[in-house]
Each structure stands twice: as structure tokens, then as C-alpha cells.
Write a protein that holds these residues in place. Structure first.
Motif, PDB file in Angstrom:
ATOM      1  N   ASN A   2     -31.584   7.368  24.424  1.00 24.16           N
ATOM      2  CA  ASN A   2     -30.417   6.910  23.673  1.00 24.16           C
ATOM      3  C   ASN A   2     -30.112   5.417  23.786  1.00 24.16           C
ATOM      4  N   LEU A   3     -30.693   4.740  24.746  1.00 29.16           N
ATOM      5  CA  LEU A   3     -30.377   3.334  24.967  1.00 29.16           C
ATOM      6  C   LEU A   3     -31.332   2.419  24.199  1.00 29.16           C
ATOM      7  N   THR A   4     -30.792   1.308  23.736  1.00 23.79           N
ATOM      8  CA  THR A   4     -31.624   0.301  23.087  1.00 23.79           C
ATOM      9  C   THR A   4     -32.370  -0.488  24.169  1.00 23.79           C
ATOM     10  N   PRO A   5     -33.422  -1.192  23.807  1.00 14.98           N
ATOM     11  CA  PRO A   5     -34.118  -2.020  24.809  1.00 14.98           C
ATOM     12  C   PRO A   5     -33.185  -3.042  25.481  1.00 14.98           C
ATOM     13  N   GLN A   6     -32.245  -3.586  24.714  1.00 13.72           N
ATOM     14  CA  GLN A   6     -31.296  -4.551  25.288  1.00 13.72           C
ATOM     15  C   GLN A   6     -30.384  -3.869  26.306  1.00 13.72           C
ATOM     16  N   GLU A   7     -29.969  -2.647  26.024  1.00 13.13           N
ATOM     17  CA  GLU A   7     -29.108  -1.916  26.961  1.00 13.13           C
ATOM     18  C   GLU A   7     -29.880  -1.574  28.231  1.00 13.13           C
ATOM     19  N   VAL A   8     -31.150  -1.230  28.104  1.00 11.47           N
ATOM     20  CA  VAL A   8     -31.972  -0.950  29.288  1.00 11.47           C
ATOM     21  C   VAL A   8     -32.098  -2.211  30.128  1.00 11.47           C
ATOM     22  N   GLU A   9     -32.324  -3.347  29.487  1.00  9.59           N
ATOM     23  CA  GLU A   9     -32.402  -4.616  30.220  1.00  9.59           C
ATOM     24  C   GLU A   9     -31.092  -4.922  30.942  1.00  9.59           C
ATOM     25  N   ILE A  51     -25.944   4.507  40.540  1.00  4.80           N
ATOM     26  CA  ILE A  51     -27.031   3.565  40.802  1.00  4.80           C
ATOM     27  C   ILE A  51     -28.344   4.316  40.962  1.00  4.80           C
ATOM     28  N   LYS A  52     -28.340   5.401  41.706  1.00  3.72           N
ATOM     29  CA  LYS A  52     -29.557   6.207  41.869  1.00  3.72           C
ATOM     30  C   LYS A  52     -30.037   6.740  40.525  1.00  3.72           C
ATOM     31  N   LEU A  53     -29.124   7.279  39.741  1.00  2.00           N
ATOM     32  CA  LEU A  53     -29.475   7.802  38.429  1.00  2.00           C
ATOM     33  C   LEU A  53     -29.962   6.683  37.509  1.00  2.00           C
ATOM     34  N   GLY A  54     -29.308   5.544  37.570  1.00  3.72           N
ATOM     35  CA  GLY A  54     -29.725   4.398  36.768  1.00  3.72           C
ATOM     36  C   GLY A  54     -31.139   3.947  37.097  1.00  3.72           C
ATOM     37  N   LEU A  55     -31.480   3.944  38.376  1.00  4.19           N
ATOM     38  CA  LEU A  55     -32.842   3.572  38.776  1.00  4.19           C
ATOM     39  C   LEU A  55     -33.860   4.564  38.219  1.00  4.19           C
ATOM     40  N   ILE A  56     -33.518   5.818  38.239  1.00  2.00           N
ATOM     41  CA  ILE A  56     -34.399   6.842  37.669  1.00  2.00           C
ATOM     42  C   ILE A  56     -34.552   6.629  36.167  1.00  2.00           C
ATOM     43  N   LEU A  57     -33.451   6.362  35.487  1.00  2.00           N
ATOM     44  CA  LEU A  57     -33.499   6.146  34.042  1.00  2.00           C
ATOM     45  C   LEU A  57     -34.346   4.934  33.675  1.00  2.00           C
ATOM     46  N   VAL A  58     -34.187   3.844  34.415  1.00  3.73           N
ATOM     47  CA  VAL A  58     -34.996   2.654  34.150  1.00  3.73           C
ATOM     48  C   VAL A  58     -36.471   2.979  34.365  1.00  3.73           C
ATOM     49  N   GLY A  59     -36.774   3.730  35.413  1.00 13.18           N
ATOM     50  CA  GLY A  59     -38.151   4.151  35.658  1.00 13.18           C
ATOM     51  C   GLY A  59     -38.708   4.968  34.512  1.00 13.18           C
ATOM     52  N   LEU A  60     -37.897   5.870  33.988  1.00 15.15           N
ATOM     53  CA  LEU A  60     -38.336   6.685  32.848  1.00 15.15           C
ATOM     54  C   LEU A  60     -38.582   5.826  31.615  1.00 15.15           C
TER      55      LEU A  60
END
Length: 70
Positions: A2-9, A51-60
Motif C-alpha cells: 500500500n505504500l508508495t516508494p516515497q513513503e517507504v523511503e 519500529i519492529k514492524l516497520g523494519l519488517i515492512l521495509v525488509g519486505l
């Protein structure tokens, strides 16, 4: 996803900053909004859990991007 590349960054930046120093309330709110956009059930989680979930999401996202390039 659901996130755009800019939101992931932006999420990646905020997660990195959270490891080096404290996030402001506004930054915490932005991080929470980004994570909840991808995973709505996380809206009431603690900052540490976010933060833990965010790290997982960035990894995905990184894996998804790497697999998409092949």
C-alpha cells in the motif's frame, strides 16, 4: 503493498533516526501513520512494536523490489 516508494523511503529514514536518537512527536505520528497504512491492525501498538514492524515492512519492500528486478 500500500505504500508508495516515497513513503517507504520516509519510513526507512524515520526508523533509522529512531535508532540513533529520539523521534519527535510529529515524527512518531508520521511513522505510525505509514505503518498503519500498510498494516491497520497496528494502530494501537507501542512505539517499540511499531519500529519492529516497520523494519519488517521495509525488509519486505526491499525483497519485493529485488525480486521484481530479476
Amino acid at each position: 503493498m500500500n505504500l508508495t516508494p516515497q513513503e517507504v523511503e520516509r519510513m526507512e529514514y524515520l526508523l533509522g533516526k529512531s535508532r540513533l536518537s529520539y523521534l519527535t512527536k510529529k515524527e512518531e505520528s508520521i511513522l505510525r501513520d505509514l505503518i498503519v497504512k500498510e498494516n491497520p491492525s497496528a494502530k494501537d501498538n507501542s512505539l517499540d512494536d511499531l519500529i519492529k514492524l516497520g523494519l519488517i515492512l521495509v525488509g519486505l519492500y526491499v525483497l519485493s523490489k529485488a525480486l521484481g528486478e530479476k
